[in-house]
Each structure stands twice: as C-alpha cells, then as structure tokens.
Design a protein around this motif. Structure first.
Motif, short mmCIF file in Angstrom:
data_model
loop_
_atom_site.label_atom_id
_atom_site.label_comp_id
_atom_site.label_asym_id
_atom_site.label_seq_id
_atom_site.Cartn_x
_atom_site.Cartn_y
_atom_site.Cartn_z
N LYS A 1 5.49 48.49 70.26
CA LYS A 1 6.20 49.78 70.16
C LYS A 1 5.45 50.75 69.23
N LYS A 2 5.11 50.23 68.05
CA LYS A 2 4.58 51.11 67.01
C LYS A 2 3.15 51.59 67.31
N ILE A 3 2.40 50.76 68.03
CA ILE A 3 1.00 51.14 68.31
C ILE A 3 0.93 52.39 69.19
N GLU A 4 2.06 52.68 69.88
CA GLU A 4 2.13 53.92 70.68
C GLU A 4 2.17 55.16 69.78
N GLN A 5 2.66 54.94 68.54
CA GLN A 5 2.92 56.08 67.66
C GLN A 5 1.90 56.30 66.56
N GLY A 6 1.14 55.24 66.22
CA GLY A 6 0.21 55.42 65.12
C GLY A 6 -0.53 54.16 64.78
N PHE A 7 -0.83 54.00 63.49
CA PHE A 7 -1.56 52.83 63.00
C PHE A 7 -0.58 51.71 62.71
N VAL A 8 -1.05 50.48 62.86
CA VAL A 8 -0.21 49.33 62.57
C VAL A 8 -0.94 48.41 61.59
N ALA A 9 -0.25 48.06 60.50
CA ALA A 9 -0.80 47.09 59.55
C ALA A 9 -0.14 45.75 59.84
N ALA A 10 -0.94 44.79 60.32
CA ALA A 10 -0.35 43.53 60.76
C ALA A 10 -1.26 42.36 60.40
N HIS A 11 -0.68 41.20 60.34
CA HIS A 11 -1.47 39.99 60.08
C HIS A 11 -2.26 39.61 61.33
N TRP A 12 -3.47 39.09 61.08
CA TRP A 12 -4.37 38.71 62.17
C TRP A 12 -5.01 37.40 61.78
N ASP A 13 -5.20 36.52 62.76
CA ASP A 13 -5.68 35.17 62.44
C ASP A 13 -7.19 35.10 62.19
N GLY A 14 -7.87 36.23 62.29
CA GLY A 14 -9.30 36.26 61.96
C GLY A 14 -10.22 35.88 63.10
N THR A 15 -9.67 35.61 64.30
CA THR A 15 -10.54 35.22 65.42
C THR A 15 -10.83 36.39 66.35
N ALA A 16 -12.04 36.35 66.94
CA ALA A 16 -12.45 37.38 67.90
C ALA A 16 -11.60 37.29 69.17
N GLU A 17 -11.11 36.07 69.48
CA GLU A 17 -10.30 35.88 70.68
C GLU A 17 -9.00 36.68 70.59
N ASN B 1 0.89 58.58 56.32
CA ASN B 1 1.81 57.60 55.75
C ASN B 1 2.98 57.33 56.69
N GLU B 2 3.51 58.40 57.28
CA GLU B 2 4.66 58.24 58.18
C GLU B 2 4.30 57.47 59.45
N ARG B 3 3.04 57.61 59.86
CA ARG B 3 2.65 57.00 61.12
C ARG B 3 1.87 55.70 60.94
N THR B 4 1.90 55.15 59.74
CA THR B 4 1.31 53.83 59.53
C THR B 4 2.44 52.83 59.34
N PHE B 5 2.52 51.87 60.24
CA PHE B 5 3.67 50.97 60.29
C PHE B 5 3.28 49.55 59.89
N VAL B 6 4.06 48.99 58.98
CA VAL B 6 3.87 47.59 58.63
C VAL B 6 4.71 46.78 59.62
N VAL B 7 4.04 45.92 60.36
CA VAL B 7 4.68 45.27 61.50
C VAL B 7 4.52 43.77 61.44
N ASP B 8 5.57 43.03 61.77
CA ASP B 8 5.47 41.56 61.72
C ASP B 8 5.75 40.86 63.04
N SER B 9 6.27 41.59 64.03
CA SER B 9 6.52 40.93 65.32
C SER B 9 5.71 41.61 66.42
N TRP B 10 5.44 40.86 67.47
CA TRP B 10 4.64 41.40 68.56
C TRP B 10 5.38 42.53 69.28
N ASP B 11 6.68 42.39 69.37
CA ASP B 11 7.51 43.44 69.96
C ASP B 11 7.32 44.77 69.24
N ASP B 12 7.46 44.69 67.92
CA ASP B 12 7.27 45.88 67.10
C ASP B 12 5.85 46.43 67.24
N PHE B 13 4.89 45.51 67.27
CA PHE B 13 3.49 45.93 67.39
C PHE B 13 3.32 46.82 68.62
#
Lengths: 488, 488
Positions: free
Chosen positions: A428-444, A414-426
């Motif tokens: 940073k946080k991906i270095e530390q754990g899981f990131v829950a973020a919006h994705w546009d659904g494309t493979a690209e 729980n502590e290492r799962t981060f809800v993230v909304d900006s690429w900057d945060d993404f």
C-alpha cells in the motif's frame, strides 16, 4: 501555463516533460536520445557548476581534462566494469567520410581504426591509465582530481535530463595510500553532495549505501543521496564510490610508502550530472510552472511595469531602474521587463512559468503612494510594501523562499516516508512514497520485491538504527531497516 | 629546467614540447592524438574561460549546450562545409560491445546504427537544425548563443595544444535579420578576441580577413587574429566567420520581418580553443621555463622560506603567513611553500619552470631587517624591499609584469614584421618573421608562394592601406599589402 500542459494530478510524467520544454530548459534534438540544453536551462546548470566547483576546490580538489575517447581494450581490464558499461557504448570505428560515386556521403572503409574507440560512459579506465604515470611514491598521494565533461551512454528509453544518451557531469577521481583514507574521501564527497542538495537545490536527501546489486560496476561500495520527488518516487541525485584497489590493479598503479614497500593505490570516484536539473524541476515546481530556489535562479527578481500610456511608463521607468540598481548592488540578479509589446498579464504568467522567485509590479498609483507590489513565486503571496527599504525586504524574502522550499520538501519527505512491518502495508505505502522496512540482506528477496512492486532498495541509510526484525517479505532475520522506493 | 630540455636556440620545437610536459600543462594520452590537460594547465585554461565567458556575456551572449553527435546527413546539407570536414571525422557506427566466444571484447555487429553519427568537428549543422525550431519572426532575432565544448578532428600530425584530435573550445553561433548586423557581430567578436589576446594573454595580434583559400568551410568571410611566436612563425589565435545565409538555406531557417516578408536568416560563428595555451607558452616563455602573464597565472606569487633549522622556520612562518594573508585580501593568488623536504634552490627552479610571476624569499636576516626579497620571473630582477608596504608593491609589480610582457611581445612583433618589395627580400625575411608584401589577389600566386617558401597569407589586415603596387612574386598589380608568414 498553457492549458496544453496537464496538471501534476492529471499526468505527473507528462507535466514534467511539457514543463521542461515550455519553460525553455531543454528539448529533444535530431539525434536519438540526445538533448539540447537551452539557454535558460543552461544558466541554471552554470550556477550549479559554480557552486559545486567551489565546494570541490574548498575540499582540496583540482580540475583536469582527460580524453573523450577510450581504447576498447581498456574496458576489458576491469571485469565488472566492462559488464556494467559494454551494453550501452557509442563506438567509433572509422575516421573519415567520403563522397560515393552516386554523390552521397558514406563512411570511408579504408579509414578503419585498428582498435575501436569508445566514447566515455565514465572515465575510470582512461584516468587510471594516466595515474599510472603520475603516481610513484606516497609523496604523489593523495591525488585529488575532478573533471567536468560530457558522457555518452546508449540508453534505450530516454527522458530530458533524467536519462539521456549524452549528458553533462563532473566526475571526481582520487587516489590514496590507504583504504581508510579512500573511504573517508568517499564519505566526505557524499557529504558535499548532500550539503549542495540541501543548501542549493533546497532538497533534503537520504544518505546511504547501495545494496550489492545496485553498486557501480567496479566499486566495493557505492554511497548515494536519494531525493523524493512530488509523486513519491525516488531520484538518485549523486553517487560516491569506494573503488578499493580494483582500478589500481587493472592498470598496475603501485606506490612506495615511506619504508619503500610497494602496494596498489586505493581509489574513489564520485559524480553528479545534469540529472540534478530534473530533480530540481520535479521536487519544487507546480501546475503554473517552475519554482526555482533563489540561489539557482538565473533571474531572482523581475520588475514588471503596469501602465496605461507612455507618459505613465516613463514615470515608472525612473522608479523601477532605481530599485533595479539598488538590488544589483546587493548582488541580486534582477530583470526589468519594459517590453512594450507584451501585456502585464502575459508577463506574469511567463515569469511564473520560468520560476522567477520574486515578481515586483510597479504602477502609477504605487509610485504616488511610495509603494510597490511584491509577489512570491513559492507561496503566491502578494504584499504591498514601502518603496523605502524595499530592496532589503526583497533580499531577505529571497532567503525566506530558499528556506521555505527546503522546509516544504522536508515536510513532504517526512510525511511520505513510511515505517512498515507487514507486506500488506508495504504494497500500500510503496504507492505513496518511500518505505523503511526490514530486509533479509539477500539479492533474491530484493529481486522478488522489485518484481512484485517495481520498488528497489534506494539505500541502506548511514544513520540506520541497528535493531533486530524480520524481513518484510521473507520473514527471515534482519538487523535494520533499509529504504525502498520506486525510482526514476 | 632539467638539462634534458633543449634551449629555444637549439631546437625551438622540442623546447616547446618538453616545456609543456615538464611544466605540467599537458601530456599525450593512450589515445592517438588526444591529450590529457593536467591540473596546472587546466587551471590556466579555467582562467581563460572565465575571462572570455564574462566578455561574451557583457556583449549580450548566453550559453547553451548542443549534442556531441551529429547525423551524417547533416553534413551533406552545406556543400563546402562537408568538403572541409569530411576528411577528419570520428564516426560512430555501433552502440554496443559484446564478449566473443574466445572471451575477447568485440563490437556487436547487430547493434549497428541506421545512420552513422559524426563527433562534432564544429557545430554549425546541429545548431542550425535547432535554430530552425527557434526562429520564426524578427522578434526571435538576434539570437546570440555560445557553447563551451569538446571537439574532435582526426588530424594526422598532432602536437600538444596546437593541433590535437580532441580539443576544448568555445563556439559562438548567432542569427541575425540583416547581413549588416551579422557582419557587425563578426567584427565585434574579432575585437573581443583581440582585446582578450592583448589584455590577458599579453599578446599583440594582427587583425584581418582570410584570403579565399584559407576561409572556413561554409563562410563568406573569415576574420582572424594572428599572433607571432618567438621563432617568427604565426599562430592563428581566433577566428570569426560571417556565414551569410549558407546555413540558414541548408536548414531552411527563415523569419518574417515586421512587414511579414519572409527571408533567410544571416549567421556568424566564432571560436577560440585550447590552442591559446600553446600560443601563451610559445610567445613568452624562456629557456628556464614558463613565463605567465599574472592575469592568467594560477599562482601569482610564491613565498619561499630560507632557513637553517626548525626554530628559524617557525619564526619565518609568522611573517610569511602575514604577508600571504595580506596578499590574499588584495585578491592575489599566493602560495606559501613551507615543504620541509625540498631545498630552496630546488623550489626556485620549480617555480621558474612553472612561470610564477613573482617569487618572494624570506630569511631570518630579512626579518631582523624588516625586509624581504622579491624576484620577478619576467626580468629575473631581484629587489630587497621593506616589509612595510610590501603587499602593495607586489600588487603593482604584478601589473607591471603584465604590461611588460605585452610591450616586449609588441616590440618583437614590430621588429620581426618586414615590409618587403622584392622576391629576394621576401625569401630572406620570411625566415625571420612576418612579411607585409603586395599580392596580386590570385589563388595561383598564393599557392606558388606557399610551395616556394611554406609561407601562407595569414590575413589581409583590417587596417590595410590602399596603395598601388606590384605583386612580390608575379609583378601583377596589387592594391595593398597582405601579411605572409609560416604558420603553426
């Protein structure tokens, strides 16, 4: 633990490798990428097998065994399947050796197979070639079969348990009359895996579905459980695939329904492997060695005598064997280590390394006071307890340890799962754990994120909340958050 | 059983093949010589595994797992070993497939292994290459390890369970400080096999040692258990090898004794395989189908309702489920077959074919009279028994059946083992069963007898009585009788 092993802080990766070897779980063999699972490691795997096997049988499955070797042509029958596995196959081409003129042992070229055989990298094709013979009508469905087997995938970079050329696993292969029923089975087995992870491995998991690019070769949908390791990276701990009618079509497996109408059969497959051993080590252990959940520990309790001379030892023996028997009668696996060639201090370190959940020490003074010392491996807490009722306290402490490991892992997750909304945060946080973020659904976008951060979409969570948002990278619309992480 | 299956009298060999398939034990796969072990057959094998595994652990052994693939060069290290196995090896030469220009799937010639790998036909070499790392001093001995694994031997003529290119087995591999201790282990494991054969398979066996020509490739002595099938032929059901220092020398495995003196380690290996499934079928079954010893039967008791209409069935259901639960609580594996689409007569034949030890039939009149009908599969005896105490009677009858199968097989073995002193008699009696005869101890005579009669020396019995006699063929002096038979 020997100081030749780095701490997790120093080198998490090397800590893992060294711990697996030093604790006697597994080692590299003379064959590239293939491991030897040593007795202590295998004993843990046996406990995993027993628990899973019971869960499979309780949900109506039976075991069977299909051939190790698969005709090459079987792979070509399902297009995406061959793409996924052709690049990492061990191929049998001959069936005889001979002694050459110079005395060396060589392949006998006259003993060449007409059609090459592939060592199973997974068994969908060979199993569905059998199902064709077994399924004729709706009365033969559902067919709910599991297999315990060895698998070979010619991986280039290997690591003990996590990725090896040969590994052990179970693979369920089921056949159903309807898509709905097959999807229900796929989800049911995912729940079985999540249940096993939580209640046996003491490992909380994310349950979800894979994005298209991470899907099993031949599946319409791949469900997975993803666990978080102590370095914040993800480990895929089990997968359950809805195969649609792909393999039924490839092997022409049709059935007649109650009205006599013919249709192709619907399929699932699902598996977990000796990878779980790696997850177990990486999730709970510390710099002193393994920490095993009591339910999977080959030795749950070790009793170590602390004595000066033989007279003291023989006095301690009586008390120790009594408590050993009491614990055995309560179903606890307990070892009394009265080896006279090793000092208590050496033994303490050894059983810490091996992850034995509880250590009991009995000395002469303890006996006089009707006491003994109990040490928990997970918290390292020492407690002097009364001999009277000690066995009951040990049993309930084993339950507490199982529970505590799960709670600790859950807190960490729980502590290492981060809800993230900006690429900057993404980033940073991906270095530390899981990131829950919006994705546009494309493979690209998925691919781009992987290039930039090495993180992949671990899953689209089953409990995803539908909410409008903007993709963390592209800014395009998204309907919900997905889970990103770097993965093993 | 379907009349498409011959009786034992008509064609024993075809009876066996058809029975294994019709009863759902195993079938041929798409891969030459490899079988599919079907769920019902695998359930029996699982019971065998569980019983054997417990016996191994009770005698101090632990399980481990070694690689499937063995470097070719390992085989060359033990001269007689390579001779014994080189001719029947599946050889991996490449590790990748690719799609050719014409779209077909072909072996990628650029992905050729530097050294070919052999799929294990037995694991002495790969295991002793590990033992070299594990054994340093007398403190590391004895090393008592077992492995459950699949094996490939490229047999030319194959038969379900009896001889297949791939089979499942266990292989014990132990290391000892002295020859005496290794020999003791070899004999101890032979006793474990004989115990298992008698008490689980209900199969009496000859225990003995092989003549030189029948020895395992690499062994100094091969001990075996030999069982008699209903056609009087022998089936080697298990072997235990004293390997001397052969593999220790081949892989340079030495240890230091208490005085610091270095010596090569002494070894044993021992195994039983899915061949035992063949032995089980051939020893006990009859023209109506399988007859399974209760201890190995996946379903020990089946309850079949006999009813006219739904009202009757629902009345029977209550009674049937009661007795089912009572039996379950006593540890009996029991199935209640209330499938409404099949008639009782069909079910009787089906469970006879499957070898279910006891069938219970409950009809409306039985309920009124507080009775039920119990039918034994082994003797076909029907008995109408009181509902009160029925569960206890069923449990004790299961024990009786286990005992009766053993006694029957023992009587048959005794009746069909002939003590023979003339060549005329030898030729007559070898058609009917085993022959105990004097042999001059030479490989020439052994070979000659094989040519003339197809019979081989099954073993030199461990309880052989030392007596002077003359070889049944050559007339040369002999010091005791050996056991001859035609064998599977």
């Amino acid at each position: 633990m020997s100081n030749s092993i780095p701490t997790r802080e120093q080198d998490y990766s090397e800590w893992y490798n060294a711990l697996v070897e030093k604790a006697g779980l597994a080692e590299h063999s003379a064959v590239r990428g293939c491991m030897v699972i040593k007795p202590y490691g295998y004993a843990i795997w046996e406990k995993m097998q027993a628990a899973l096997d019971k869960m499979f049988k309780d949900t109506g499955h039976v075991n069977a065994y299909f051939p190790l070797l698969i005709p090459k042509s079987f792979f070509s029958k399902e297009a995406s399947h061959v793409k996924g596995f052709a690049k990492e196959c061990a191929i049998v081409t001959h069936y005889r050796l001979k002694t050459a003129k110079d005395g060396s042992l060589v392949v006998d070229e006259t003993a060449k197979l007409e059609e090459e055989l592939v060592i199973r990298p997974t068994s969908e094709t060979i199993i569905w070639s059998s199902y064709k013979k077994w399924i004729e009508s709706y009365r033969d469905l559902p067919l709910l079969i599991n297999q315990w087997a060895n698998i070979v995938r010619w991986e280039m970079r290997t690591r003990l348990f996590l990725r090896t050329a040969e590994f052990l696993w179970q693979e369920g292969h089921t056949a159903h009359a309807t898509a709905e029923e097959a999807i229900e089975e796929t989800k049911k087995m995912l729940d079985v895996y999540a249940d096993f992870a939580e209640n046996w491995l003491a490992l909380p998991v994310f349950k979800g579905v894979k994005s298209e690019s991470e899907r099993f070769a031949g599946a319409l949908d791949t469900y997975c459980i993803e666990a978080m390791m102590q370095d914040g990276k993800a480990l895929q701990a089990g997968t359950s695939h809805f195969l649609g009618q792909n393999f039924a079509k490839a092997f022409d497996v049709q059935f007649s329904d109650k009205e006599g109408k013919r249709d192709f059969v619907w399929a699932t497959s699902w598996g977990v492997s000796t990878r779980l051993m790696g997850a177990l080590v990486m999730a709970h252990s510390d710099d002193q060695g393994l920490i095993l959940p009591p339910k999977l520990a080959p030795i749950q309790v070790v009793i170590v005598p602390a004595y000066k001379d033989v007279a003291e030892l023989s006095e301690i023996n009586v008390v120790a064997r009594n408590i050993q028997n009491e614990l055995k009668n309560k179903g606890v696996s307990v070892k009394y280590d009265d080896d006279d060639t090793k000092r208590p201090g050496w033994k303490y370190a050894e059983y810490e390394l091996k992850g034995v959940p509880i250590r009991i020490t009995i000395g002469k003074r303890d006996i006089a006071a009707n006491k003994l010392e109990m040490v928990r491996r997970d918290t390292k807490e020492k407690e002097v307890i009364s001999l009277l009722g000690a066995a009951d306290l040990v049993v309930s402490t084993l339950d507490l340890i199982q529970e505590n490991l799960y709670k600790k892992a859950l807190k960490f997750k729980n502590e290492r799962t981060f809800v993230v909304d900006s690429w900057d945060d993404f980033e940073k946080k991906i270095e530390q754990g899981f990131v829950a973020a919006h994705w546009d659904g494309t493979a690209e976008t998925e691919e781009k994120i992987k290039e930039l951060t090495k993180a992949t979409i671990r899953c689209i969570p089953l409990d995803q909340i539908k909410e409008s948002g903007k993709c963390v990278l592209s800014g395009q619309p998204s309907s919900g958050r997905v889970v990103f992480a770097r993965a093993y």
